[in-house]
Each structure stands twice: as C-alpha cells, then as structure tokens.
Design an enzyme around this catalytic site. Structure first.
Site, mmCIF file in Angstrom:
data_model
loop_
_atom_site.group_PDB
_atom_site.id
_atom_site.type_symbol
_atom_site.label_atom_id
_atom_site.label_comp_id
_atom_site.label_asym_id
_atom_site.label_seq_id
_atom_site.Cartn_x
_atom_site.Cartn_y
_atom_site.Cartn_z
ATOM 1 N N THR A 62 15.527 46.984 5.662
ATOM 2 C CA THR A 62 15.140 46.575 6.177
ATOM 3 C C THR A 62 15.219 45.082 5.574
ATOM 4 O OG1 THR A 62 12.841 47.363 6.231
ATOM 5 C CG2 THR A 62 12.699 44.913 6.500
ATOM 6 N N LYS A 78 16.835 42.568 1.669
ATOM 7 C CA LYS A 78 17.768 43.791 2.103
ATOM 8 C C LYS A 78 17.431 45.073 1.105
ATOM 9 C CE LYS A 78 20.671 47.041 5.188
ATOM 10 N NZ LYS A 78 21.512 47.033 5.840
ATOM 11 N N ASP A 167 29.707 49.981 12.313
ATOM 12 C CA ASP A 167 28.496 49.268 12.532
ATOM 13 C C ASP A 167 28.506 47.438 13.711
ATOM 14 O OD1 ASP A 167 25.498 50.032 14.123
ATOM 15 O OD2 ASP A 167 24.744 49.236 12.350
#
Length: 889
Positions: A62, A78, A167
């Site tokens: 998160t 993070k 990603d």
C-alpha cells in the site's frame, strides 16, 4: 436513538476491517479518529514519517501520502503487505532496482528500510493521477502518444539498467502536474539474469502468486508460467498503449478498428507487432518499438522515426531544464539529421533501384532499417553520455569529451557509407549488407575512453586529426563495398597525414586498414610490412583494439600466402588483445570467422567445424544475421568435407533460407551456396536435385554478370561431375570444356583452378578411351600444381590420382604405381576429404592388382577396406565391388 461514544463509533466504523496492527489499519483508524474528533488528534506515525492518508495499493503493498521531516517534504511511502525476511528481500530488490535508475520518466527512490517489522520504500511524491485518470479528460491522439512515449522511455531506461518491470499498466504510469509521465511500482522488477521468458518456472502461476502482475496486461509467456524478459514489458506497454489510444484493450487477439482519429496505421502496426504471442516476433528492444511509434515530423525537418529514440532523448533533454549540461550536449539533431534523414534515404533507395542490380530491392530492404538502427543507437549513446555527465554526474568532463569524440568519429563513418550508397553500383550493392555490418559499433563509445580520437587542447591538431579520420572513413566505405581501387588513394593520403600527427592509435588504425587493402589486392609483402608496423605501434602505446586487428591481419596475410605455420600463434595473440580491448563485437566476430576459415582450409576436421560453429553462435548472439548465415554455410561445407553429407545438406539449406531474405535470391553469394549444396547432393546420388541447384547458380551468375564469371564456371564444372557419375561422358566433357574456357580467360592459364578443371577432364576422356588426349591435360595440370600449390594440398592428391589412373590405362603401370604409391604415402597424415582419399585408395588398389597380382592381395584388400566406408557414388562402388570379387582367393 442510542448515542454512541467516540471510541465506540470508531470501532463500529472499523468493523468492516477486523482489528489489525498493519500500517493500513493503523492509518485508517487514525484517519477516522481525525474525522470524528478533529484536527487536534494526533495522526498516525511510522518511525519519523507522519502518515497523512492512503494513495493506493496493489498486490505487493500500500502506498501512503506521508511527511518526512528529514527531507522536509511530502513523500510517497510504500509499505509491503508481507513482513519479515521475505518482505525485506522484496522491498530491498525494488529499492535497489529503482536506485539503479536515474531518469526523468521514472519515479525517484529516496530510501528503503524496515520499521516496526514493516518494510518500506520512500519515493518522491508526484502530484497528479495515473494514466487512466488523465485519460478521463479529452486528449488528442498526439498528446496520448507523447505521454506513452515518455513512459516508454522510462521502461527502456530500466531495461538499459538491466531490469524488467513485469507489471506495466495504466495504474503504474503517473502523469504529473506538468503533464509528464512517470513510471512507478517496480515491485516485481527483476534483474535480467533472473528472468527467463522461454522457460516456465516450476510452481509459478499468476493465479497462485500474489503480485505476479495484472493478467489483462500480462504477456502470454508469463501467463504460461515464465518469469518474463524485456519483451514481456514490451507486450504490456503495447496493450496499455492500445487501450489508451483506442479506448479498449484488444480482445482475444482481434484487431479493433481505430476509435480515435489521428491514430496512424503505422502506430497500430507497431503495437500489433509488440503484442505478438511469440516473444521472438516482437521488437528486439523497447528502443526499436519507441522508434517505430514516434511521430514523424514534416519532411526535411525531421530525423527518421527510428532515430528519435524518445526514451533516451527525452531523458537527456528534459534534464536540460533542470541542470546545465555541457554545451556540446544541447542537441545532436543537427549532426545526425545532416547525415541520415528521409530525403537521404529516398535518394539512396532511388540509387539502388536505378543501378539495375537484380537483388537491389531486397538488399535495400535490409540496409535501410540497419542504417535506421545505427543512427538510432548513435542518438541513444549521445543521450546516455549527456545524462551520465549532467544528471548522474558519473562522467567527468574529459571523459565526456572523449565519448563525444568517439561518437563523432562513428558519425563520420556513417556519413561516408551513406555517400557511397548514394552512388551505388553493382559492387556497392553486392557488399552493402556487409558494409553496414562493419560500421564501428556505437556501444564501443560507452565502454572505451578513446583518448587518441579528436580530443586535444590544440585546435590545429584537432583539425589535422579530423582530416585523417575523414579520409579513413571514406576509404573504409569504399573498401567495405568492394571498391578497393577507389579506396587506395584515400588510404595513401590518410597514411601520409597520420604520420604527421601525434596519434599512435590513429596511425595504427590507418595501417591496419591499408594493410587489409593490400591483402585484398594480393599485395602480400606490403600488407605484411604495414601489419607488422601497426602491431608494434599499437603494442608500444597500449592500444589493444588496434593490436588485435593487426594480429588478425597478420594471420590472414600469412594464410593467404599458404604459410600457416604461425596462424595459431597470431590468432591466439589476436584473441588476447580482443579480450583486453573489452570484446568489441566486430573484432571478436572477425577473429572467430578467421579461425574457422583458416582451420577449414588447413584440413576439414571436427576442430574446424567447431570453430565455425562458435562463429555461428556468436553471430546469432550479437544479431549479426549475415555473418550467422554465412557461418552456417561454411559449417555445412566443413561437414561435407568430413563426409557427413546429410548434415551438410541441412546446414547449407538453412544457410540459403537465412541469407535470401537479407540480400535477395539473386545475390551472387547464393550462387556459391547452391553450388556447394549441389555438390553434397551429388555425393548422396541425388543427381536431379543437384543439377537443379547448379542450374540455379548458373541463373544467378547470368543475372548478375553479362559475360563470363567464375561462378558460372564452377556451376558447369560441378554439373560435369553429375554427368560423370551417370556415365554421360560426352555431356560431362561439354560442361568441362566450357568451364575451362571461362577460367583460362578470367584467371589465366596457370591458375590452380584451371589445373583442377584439366584434371577432371581426364575422367570422361579416359572413359571415352581418348587416353592420349587425357594424359596431355593431366600432365599439364600436375605441372601447374607443382608451382602454384603446396605439395600437401588436397587438390594435388586428387589430380595425381586421375593422372596415375590414365597412365595405368596406357599400360605405363610402373609409372602409375610410382605416382599413386608416393601420393598415398605423402598424404597419409594430411586431413583431406574422405571421399578424395577413398578414390585414391581405390585407384591404387586397382593399379597394384593389375601389376602385382596375388603378391599384392593383402595390401589391395586393406586399401579396399579403407576406401569402402567413404564411397557414396554408385559407379565407384560398382568398381570397388568388382575389384574385391576379383581379388578374393
């Protein structure tokens, strides 16, 4: 209504998420408390960081908006969901991955660490939204493409740093308040050595591995279990770009019609290629993809799209707004645009087509993108140099000057070759693919510190060296395109001027090129003199690159003179200097090819084949497609000479298939391969197929050379062998007479090739019982060979076998035995092709039996036993069987 006290209200609101102690739960509780109680309540803190609220998250962790008192600014914090050692490894990998990047299109990492058993990354806070949010506002196709290219530049920078993202998707592209793209979330990033797109990983599947990526953007090989490589990032980027430009991700491989005006077919074609299921069919690098996508300015004002390399160019020139790079870093566009642009490309295309060379179009189709890539690599290297000096501060000013001087030298070579192509003739087009392949590699400027280029504090010396380098570049362009005569005066001028400037490396380089020109012109003595001077100059001044080239040239010159005694020593020396110079691709490729060729010419052994196989592998690894195809053909020839005919057919057939798309089916190189393939098929008794390949070689020769040519002679000579095998002696003789006439006109009456044709003519004449005429020809042939070839040359063995057989037929048995016996003894330890040795053994056995009878029975049988495994031709096997039956007691 029952009132709820503040703590109970908070607990009720948090009931949707069970009480936890992770950062997200604690920060959410603090945020709810702040909303209920007011601003006086203390916010949640993690170490020194004040957590202000969540920004977003994903499978790996998160991201929070936080305040860092040490940096006195807001940051993006993070925190990984995973705790402990595994989480630490993951976050340290991401932090190190990003720390290796310093690029305007990649978010900056400030710190990584562990607090309260939680691993975290401190990143710069970028105000703005992700790509999908940015696209909610009306945007032009051009603006969207600009953002995509900018994001792609960050991805390309990651690949250049040895990392893959794994990603890439709209949510991982931020668009800041100034309208610039920033790639984020390298949580899945892996070093390139840790990835393997072609190999599924045991136990890995996207569904079972949280954070393995986002399936909708994931490359097929990753969905099948492979870790992925830069081409997997390329696939994800293209899916993202398609969605951004057309409003929808491609569905099931179907091509959607453009839903947004201004999206060109060129852009769509590039995206489709980047989304191909087979990674090998995508672009080789992100740089090539970005070049294909880059907008094309108006003619006359732009460098080709393939030169833009938006990733590195944006990285290099955006920092110009933030810092002050050296003046020479401000813009390379004027230099490269004046060397290579659309107008020049169009002019070259016209020059190739109007040259009336039958393979010009196919060759240009290979040369044009190769020049695009070279110029693109030049731009990229220039950008890297400026970034290393102005952004990363890892390149001192003197080294920056040296790197830019190296790039300027390479630009001179590109300009010279482009000028040569503009006046294309048959020789130029024939050698065009090779000439582009031999351009000095751009990446050498990143690795080397070329102190002897044009860097010096003396402006007059700079000018004089530039003149030498200009002459050398033009000479190399002429030499590499098969115009040695035009190169000669330029080299003499360059050599004279190089001796007048204080630059040992430059002098050694000119000497090497001049010596190579001498080698090609068979001026071996002068070539040796220049090669030796180049080697001593380079060694004395610690210039391993030129020392490597000089040692290689010496080996080639000695081999050309038939003096192979020092080849191993010289090639070992070239190897050592190549390693010391940092393994430059052209030098290493040339050393490997020379090793294989020299070994094959010395003797067709498995060692020679291994050398050629290594050259082939290296060429494939370094995208040297022409060299790879040629090496495969040479490897096939080697296997042929070892008698491995089926393997040879496969190798040469593949070589033709690889080379044709590069240069065109009518290129003269293909004629040689067809001749070699026909020769192998002849040994396999596939005569019709062999003749088809010889006819193909003749058609190629006729298309390229209006008059006679040695290729035509070789095709006819090989066709005669087929006719001999079929016992069509008259047909064989017709082909041989035609080949002899061509070779005598083109090569002269005393050339070794002429001798070989004369010897081969002895076979049909012998079978036509024209023995006296046959003896005249073979006698002349052996006389030529005695002066033109070394005594242990395999052609000498073949010719002596035919000559001895004719003497035997004429009743001169003692002479025949003497010649054949001496030849057999002399070549006992020489590695000649097995079929040639077998033919000699059969002829000697026949002669011994005819002259010695039963007294020679044991030796005759031994000779037949040695020959039989290596004889493929039916007619020869019949002869052997008849003799064996006669010899048996």
């Amino acid at each position: 209504m029952t009132s709820i006290e503040e703590p109970d209200l908070i607990d009720a609101l948090m009931a949707i998420r069970p009480a936890q102690t992770d950062v997200f739960a604690c920060s959410l509780r603090a945020w709810v408390r702040h909303a209920v109680v007011g601003a006086d309540d203390q916010p949640f803190r993690l170490g020194r960081f004040t957590v202000l609220g969540p920004l977003g998250g994903g499978g790996m962790g998160t991201v929070f908006l936080a305040y860092d008192p040490d940096l006195d600014r807001k940051i993006a914090l993070k925190v990984l969901h995973t705790r402990g050692d595994r989480g630490l490894r993951e976050v340290l990998r991401e932090g190190r991955a990003l720390a290796r990047l310093s690029h305007p299109a990649v978010v900056t990492v400030h710190e990584v660490g562990v607090l309260a058993d939680q691993v975290f990354v401190v990143m710069e806070y970028v105000e703005g939204g992700d790509l999908r949010v940015w696209l909610r506002e009306p945007r032009s196709s051009a603006a969207i493409l600009d953002i995509l290219l900018e994001a792609g530049s960050g991805l390309a920078a990651a690949h250049d740093a040895g990392l893959v993202h794994l990603d890439f998707k709209p949510a991982n592209v931020l668009v800041d308040a100034a309208g610039h793209a920033r790639v984020i979330d390298f949580g899945l990033a892996r070093p390139l050595l840790d990835t393997g797109a072609a190999s599924p990983v045991s136990g890995f599947s996207p569904a079972s591995f949280p954070g393995a990526g986002t399936p909708g953007y994931m490359a097929p090989e990753r969905r099948e279990g492979a870790l992925g490589d830069p081409r997997a990032d390329q696939y994800s980027f293209c899916v993202t770009a398609w969605e951004a430009l057309l409003g929808q991700r491609p569905q099931g491989g179907q091509e959607l019609p453009p839903e947004r005006p201004g999206v060109s077919s060129r852009v769509l074609a590039a995206l489709r290629r980047g989304m191909r299921s087979n990674p090998g069919e995508r672009f080789a690098t992100m740089h090539e993809l970005l070049a294909a996508l880059a907008p094309r300015p108006a003619r006359g004002l732009r460098v080709l799209a393939a030169l833009l390399l938006v990733g590195l160019v944006l990285g290099a020139y955006q920092f110009g707004q933030r810092s002050t790079p050296a003046p020479r870093c401000l813009s390379p566009w004027a230099q490269i645009a004046g060397t290579w642009n659309d107008d020049r490309a169009d002019a070259l295309a016209a020059a190739f087509i109007t040259a009336a060379v039958p393979f010009a179009r196919e060759t240009w189709a290979t040369v044009r993108p190769a020049l695009d890539r070279y110029a693109a690599a030049w731009i990229a290297a220039h950008a890297r140099a400026c970034e290393d000096a102005g952004v990363r501060a890892i390149l001192p000013a003197p080294l920056l000057e040296q790197r830019l001087a190296c790039l300027e030298d390479h630009r001179l070579h590109l300009a010279a070759l482009v000028d040569r192509f503009a006046a294309a003739d048959a020789a130029t087009i024939t050698n065009a693919v090779t000439a582009v392949e031999r351009l000095p590699p751009i990446d050498a400027c990143d690795r080397a510190a070329p102190t002897d280029l044009i860097v010096t504090s003396d402006p007059a010396l700079v000018a004089r060296r530039r003149v030498v380098r200009g002459s050398l570049a033009r000479a190399r362009a002429e030499l590499d395109t098969g115009r040695a005569a035009a190169a000669a005066p330029l080299l003499e001028e360059a050599l004279t001027r190089a001796r007048e400037v204080d630059s040992p490396a430059l002098l050694a380089e000119v000497l090497v090129v001049a010596g190579n020109s001498d080698r090609l012109a068979s001026r071996f003595d002068r070539g040796l003199e220049r090669a030796r001077e180049a080697l001593t100059t380079a060694v004395a001044h610690a210039e391993p690159l030129q020392a490597g080239w000089a040692a290689l040239l010496l080996a080639q010159l000695h081999n050309a003179q038939g003096d192979a005694a020092r080849n191993d020593e010289l090639l070992a020396l070239a190897d050592a200097f190549t390693r010391q110079a940092g393994e430059p691709t052209p030098l290493r490729m040339s050393v490997l090819l020379t090793r294989g060729t020299v070994a094959l010419e010395a003797a067709p052994t498995s060692v020679a084949c291994d050398e050629l196989s290594r050259a082939r592998d290296y060429a494939l690894q370094h995208d040297q497609r022409r060299a790879a195809a040629v090496s495969l053909g040479n490897l096939g020839k080697c296997r042929d000479m070892l008698g491995e005919y089926a393997v040879a057919v496969d190798l040469i057939t593949r070589s033709i298939a690889e080379l044709e798309p590069l240069v065109g089916a009518l290129h003269p190189w293909l004629a040689s391969l067809h001749i070699n393939l026909g020769g192998v098929l002849t040994e396999l008794a596939e005569y019709d197929a062999a003749l088809r390949h010889f006819d193909r070689a003749r058609a190629i020769a006729a298309a390229n050379f209006p008059g006679d040519h040695v290729l035509l002679a070789a095709a006819r000579m090989n066709a005669s062998i087929v006719h001999n095998r079929r016992r069509r002696w008259a047909d064989a003789l017709v082909e041989q007479r035609a080949a002899l006439a061509i070779d005598e006109r083109l090569l002269g009456p005393d050339h070794p090739t002429v001798a070989l044709v004369l010897c081969n003519m002895g076979t049909p004449l012998r079978n036509l019982r024209r023995l006296d005429e046959a003896l005249v020809l073979t006698t002349r042939a052996t006389a030529i060979q005695s002066t033109a070839l070394p005594p242990e040359h395999c052609d000498v063995m073949a010719c002596n076998e035919i000559h001895g057989g004719i003497l035997h037929e004429l009743g001169r048995a003692d002479e025949a035995v003497a010649i054949l016996d001496a030849t057999h003894a002399r070549f006992a330890a020489v590695a000649c092709p097995p079929d040639q040795r077998a033919s000699l053994e059969l002829q000697l056995a026949q002669t011994l039996w005819a002259t010695g009878g039963a007294a020679e029975r044991a030796r005759v049988l031994a000779l037949l036993d040695a020959a039989e495994p290596h004889i493929a031709a039916d007619v020869t096997r019949d002869e052997l069987a008849r003799l064996r039956a006669a010899v048996r007691p």
